[in-house]
Design an enzyme around this catalytic site. Structure first.
Site, short mmCIF file in Angstrom:
data_model
loop_
_atom_site.label_atom_id
_atom_site.label_comp_id
_atom_site.label_asym_id
_atom_site.label_seq_id
_atom_site.Cartn_x
_atom_site.Cartn_y
_atom_site.Cartn_z
N GLU A 72 0.83 -1.22 0.00
CA GLU A 72 0.00 0.00 0.00
C GLU A 72 0.86 1.26 0.00
OE1 GLU A 72 -2.54 0.70 3.41
OE2 GLU A 72 -3.06 2.70 2.68
N ASP A 140 9.13 5.76 15.29
CA ASP A 140 8.94 7.18 15.04
C ASP A 140 9.32 7.91 16.32
OD1 ASP A 140 8.14 9.70 14.33
OD2 ASP A 140 5.99 9.24 14.22
N ASP A 142 9.84 11.71 17.94
CA ASP A 142 9.45 13.07 17.64
C ASP A 142 9.89 14.01 18.75
OD1 ASP A 142 7.98 15.46 17.22
OD2 ASP A 142 6.53 14.32 16.03
#
Lengths: 455, 454
Positions: A72, A140, A142
């Site tokens: 995808e 991830d 941040d």
């Protein structure tokens, strides 16, 4: 939905008509025209296809030709239109679609059991065959999650004073992924603004179940959920630290804390700041002794020594000296260092196969910076403030003349270095081992069928 | 296995292994009545085990309990039929619970660590042992080297040394390995059964087996939670009061954070949001999954219970969340970004699944990050925070010590049970397995107190 998406866009259109300007200077910003040039000349479509095919695009009979088309991709278009479940048959289909749609952001999702674009057709069979089957293990990190331990900036801003927090995260996680979990093909990418992404691409990693992903994320977790009664976010118990935490502490955290963050963040420079640290020491006699010292010598200037370093040394000295060897104090120094340095992962991203993550080499719509790879072995030298912006790249293209050097336009720009990092540290070794895996899987399959024939 | 209506033909007299591993369904004929009765009997055993575990019974006590339960429920007039009853009831329950199965795939590989390898990693193994409060390993303790993927629980708790993809597990940690293997084997089998059941068997059996199976999966209720009367619906203005009196700590914490920050991150919104909604469901799968590893389930905790949500209707839920969030992000952004996910939780958006409130098991195994407030306070709070929170709930200092003792031994649900008992001043025999069960038990006690004073 990522935080970036929910922000309102304000600054993107202030460079109307930039194309008409004279000279090489290209005004900062991101717009459809710039992106068209970027996707046309610089974005590494072929490399992305190679990567996402994991060796299955070859001629070898062991290749799974349906592999790439089951992946995808999601595009975010200029007007906040979000196209999910895009899939492509070939490198050229991918490239043409990107060039045509000119997405402000490209996300990469999992590989499904069937072509995601045809999921509706399969849904009608009722058998729930449309399900993710492979996905890189992703992380991830941040900078906004560090706002309580950095004083230089907050929110979406980063500077060279707080960036070392990301360097620490890369070092700690990268080492554990390789040494502890035995992964080899790991890509680190600057997220374009205030953080980093990590893609673990070994076959073994791509096939982890959600439960196993969660276990790895948990292995990395030291932070406790808490309330404001205590500033102690990390609680280390037990007679020893787990080898992974011990190594992270002695090889990375302590050093960064003492030589960089202590001074660059001025962690002890004011009463408010050192009180936050004293809050983590559960012994009244220690804290009041230190508080007394520091309030007294506030005026007597310690001009030679850095006040942060001096106070940290005093704190360590007092905690380590014989007279305060209380139960709770044993781990205090480590707990403080962990609280101010240890990586803060967005757990949800890592735990589930179906989480989308922004593709490398996208352009961040706010900063205009390209999401370039970071070499983990050189991560200390990485400077987010000098990462090429879209307009800088276009400028460099302009300067290089219009000479059509179709294959590697990026070599004429500062993206060249990033592309070389991507290929040499990540893509080439990955494809080499993918090829070997496909060949060995195929030959053992042949062997098996031979054996069964001889029965 | 074939269900027959006719009079019992003698079940196979073949000698069956006394420790069945339930790898494949036996070729037996089963009377329709037995099909249901055997399954009910097995459920009674499982429920008894679950109750025992959640009461924190010791291994010896559990051994006795299991034996008693087995004798009481699984006996059969004909001794030779006992084994068959065991096998049949297992497979009937497989059929009943196959619809909630999960997929997972593992391979088996146990390899004892050689002496020379042990010497080379002895220090690391010692460090791990010290970090989790275990005695130092000696050369005569056998360690196994297995791919880390096979022991996710041990990895998640940093309870093993991991090097180059291999976890080094001590002999006494093999439990975790076996449990994982069995769970995985069973969940795979369950999903195959499910596929077969929904594609062909259900239709063929719609007048005969199907009603029994459906009924078993939804209607077997423990004696304690069969009547969700009296507090089926609540309104927004009641929530404040209820939060103080009857929310378990995990939900109370989320609720207070929401009131304070006018915001919760995704994980918190899910945990609290589903807790607040009205829902009835039964989840026996977790306990059933470990049914056949009786020897290994001790020390684990498996929730199962009828779940009664607190009972906030969708419209009220939207009002409730909006009242808080709009103070932080504004009403417009709430409508745009958050309302969807609330309707989603109620099955009105997306794939329209009516989501079930989270069980303790799920909450305990969640992984909250910085800035998150969901999770299980007994597991995810630091010691100081937990102590502070408990005394704020009105648990006295002795009670706090009892709770902390359970926490240290990683019995988080037991810690919650003790908190419940301390706050309500009455005992909770079944233990706490679900936040909504905490709520409903609490309400029952408070209402009966009200009646007695009235």
């Amino acid at each position: 939905m990522t935080r970036e998406e929910v922000e309102t866009r304000t600054d993107e259109m202030e460079i109307d008509g930039g194309e008409q300007r004279e000279g090489d200077a290209v005004p900062e910003g991101v717009n459809a025209n710039y992106l068209k040039v970027y996707y046309g000349k610089l974005f590494p479509h072929a490399d992305m296809f190679k990567w996402m095919s994991y060796g299955n695009d070859g001629k070898h009979p062991g290749c799974d030709q349906s592999y790439f088309v089951r992946r995808e991709f999601s595009f975010t278009l200029d007007n906040d239109i979000y196209l999910r479940f895009q899939s492509f048959n070939s490198a050229s289909e991918l490239e043409n679609s990107i060039k045509e749609k000119c997405p402000v952001k490209i996300d990469i999702g999992p590989v499904y059991s069937v072509d995601p674009a045809k999921r509706r057709a399969y849904a009608q069979t009722g058998d729930n065959v449309f399900t993710p089957v492979e996905r890189e293990l992703i992380f991830d990190i941040d900078m906004t999650d560090y706002d309580d331990v950095r004083y230089c900036c907050s929110g979406a801003d980063v500077c060279l004073d707080c960036w070392p927090l990301m360097t620490i995260a890369i070092k700690v996680i990268d080492t554990a992924l390789r040494d502890d979990f035995g992964f080899n093909h790991i890509l680190w990418v600057y997220s374009g603004r205030r953080g980093v992404h990590c893609w673990v691409c070994d076959e073994k990693a791509r096939r982890l179940t959600n439960e196993q992903r969660a276990a790895i994320a948990d292995y990395f977790r030291v932070y406790k959920v808490g309330n404001e009664n205590s500033h102690k976010k990390v609680s280390l118990t037990g007679l020893a630290l787990h080898p992974f935490l011990a190594r992270s502490y002695t090889e990375v955290l302590r050093n960064f804390f003492e030589t960089k963050l202590l001074s660059s963040q001025n962690l002890f420079s004011s009463e408010e700041r050192y009180e936050k640290i004293l809050d983590m020491i559960p012994d009244e006699s220690v804290t009041s002794e230190l508080r007394g010292k520091w309030q007294e010598n506030r005026r007597s200037s310690i001009s030679k020594d850095d006040i942060n370093v001096a106070r940290w040394e005093q704190l360590k000295h007092l905690l380590q000296s014989g007279k305060h060897k209380g139960q709770g104090l044993r781990r205090c120094i480590e707990e403080i260092v962990f609280s101010y340095t240890y990586p803060r992962l967005d757990m949800e991203v890592s735990k589930h196969m179906n989480h989308l993550l922004k593709a490398p080499f996208c352009v961040h719509p706010k900063t205009g910076r390209v999401c370039v790879p970071i070499d983990p072995n050189q991560c200390e030298d990485f400077d987010p403030t000098t990462v090429p912006t879209l307009s800088k790249l276009l400028e460099e293209l302009n300067m290089g003349g219009v000479k059509a050097d179709a294959d590697n336009d990026w070599d004429r720009t500062s993206l060249g270095k990033s592309m070389r990092i991507f290929r040499t540290t990540f893509l080439q070794p990955l494809l080499k081992s993918c090829k070997e895996e496909i060949e060995s899987a195929y030959s053992s399959k042949l062997q098996q069928s031979k054996n069964s024939i001889s029965w | 296995m074939e269900a027959v209506r006719s009079q019992r033909k003698s079940l196979s007299n073949d000698v069956v292994s006394t420790l069945p591993l339930y790898r494949s369904a036996p070729a037996l004929e089963v009377r329709l009545e037995d099909f249901e009765l055997f399954a009910m009997d097995r459920l009674r055993v499982l429920k008894g085990i679950s109750d025992g575990l959640s009461r924190g019974k010791k291994p010896e006590e559990m051994d006795n309990l299991v034996e008693d339960l087995w004798k009481a429920n699984m006996r059969h007039p004909q001794a030779s039929e006992v084994v068959n009853k065991d096998i049949i009831s297992h497979f009937v329950l497989r059929l009943v619970y196959c619809r909630t199965a999960l997929m997972a795939e593992f391979g088996l590989s146990y390899k004892a660590v050689s002496n020379s390898e042990f010497e080379s990693i002895k220090d690391k193994l010692g460090q791990v042992a010290k970090s989790i409060g275990q005695p130092l390993p000696t050369a005569d303790v056998i360690f196994y080297k297995v791919p880390f993927e096979e022991v996710p629980e041990l990895v998640a708790g940093r309870r093993v040394f991991i090097h180059k993809g291999n976890a080094y597990i001590a002999a006494n940690q093999v439990v975790s390995l076996v449990a994982t293997q069995f769970r995985s084997h069973l969940s795979k089998a369950l999903s195959l059964t499910n596929r077969k059941w929904t594609s062909t068997v259900r239709e063929q059996e719609k007048d005969r087996l199907a009603p029994i199976v459906e009924a078993l999966s939804t209607s077997y209720l423990g004696p304690d939670y069969s009547q969700p009367k009296g507090f089926s619906e609540i309104s927004v203005k009641d929530i404040n009061e209820l939060a103080k009196s009857s929310f378990p700590l995990c939900m109370r914490h989320l609720f207070e954070k929401l009131r304070e920050d006018h915001h919760l991150k995704h994980g918190g919104r899910m945990q609290l949001g589903l807790f607040l909604k009205m829902h009835a469901a039964i989840n026996l799968l977790d306990i059933f999954v470990l049914d056949t590893v009786r020897d290994w389930i001790l020390g684990h905790q498996f929730p199962w219970y009828t779940v009664w949500g607190v009972g906030l209707k969708l419209d009220d839920a939207l009002l409730f969340w909006k009242a808080e969030f709009s103070q932080k992000v504004g009403a417009e952004r709430f409508d745009k970004e958050y309302a969807y996910s609330i309707r989603h939780n109620y099955g009105r958006e997306g794939k329209r699944t009516d989501y079930t409130p989270y069980s303790c098991q799920k909450i305990i195994s969640s992984t909250p990050g910085v800035g998150d407030h969901h999770g299980c306070p007994y597991r995810h709070f630091s010691e100081e925070n937990l102590r502070a929170a408990l005394s704020k709930m009105g648990v006295n200092s002795r009670g706090v010590e009892d709770v902390m003792d359970k926490v240290q031994n990683r019995h988080y649900q037991l810690a919650c049970t003790l908190t419940f008992e301390a706050v309500h001043g009455s005992s909770c025999d079944s233990g706490i397995n679900h936040p909504n069960q905490y709520f409903s038990d609490s309400q029952k006690i408070l209402q009966s107190k009200n009646h007695s004073t009235a």
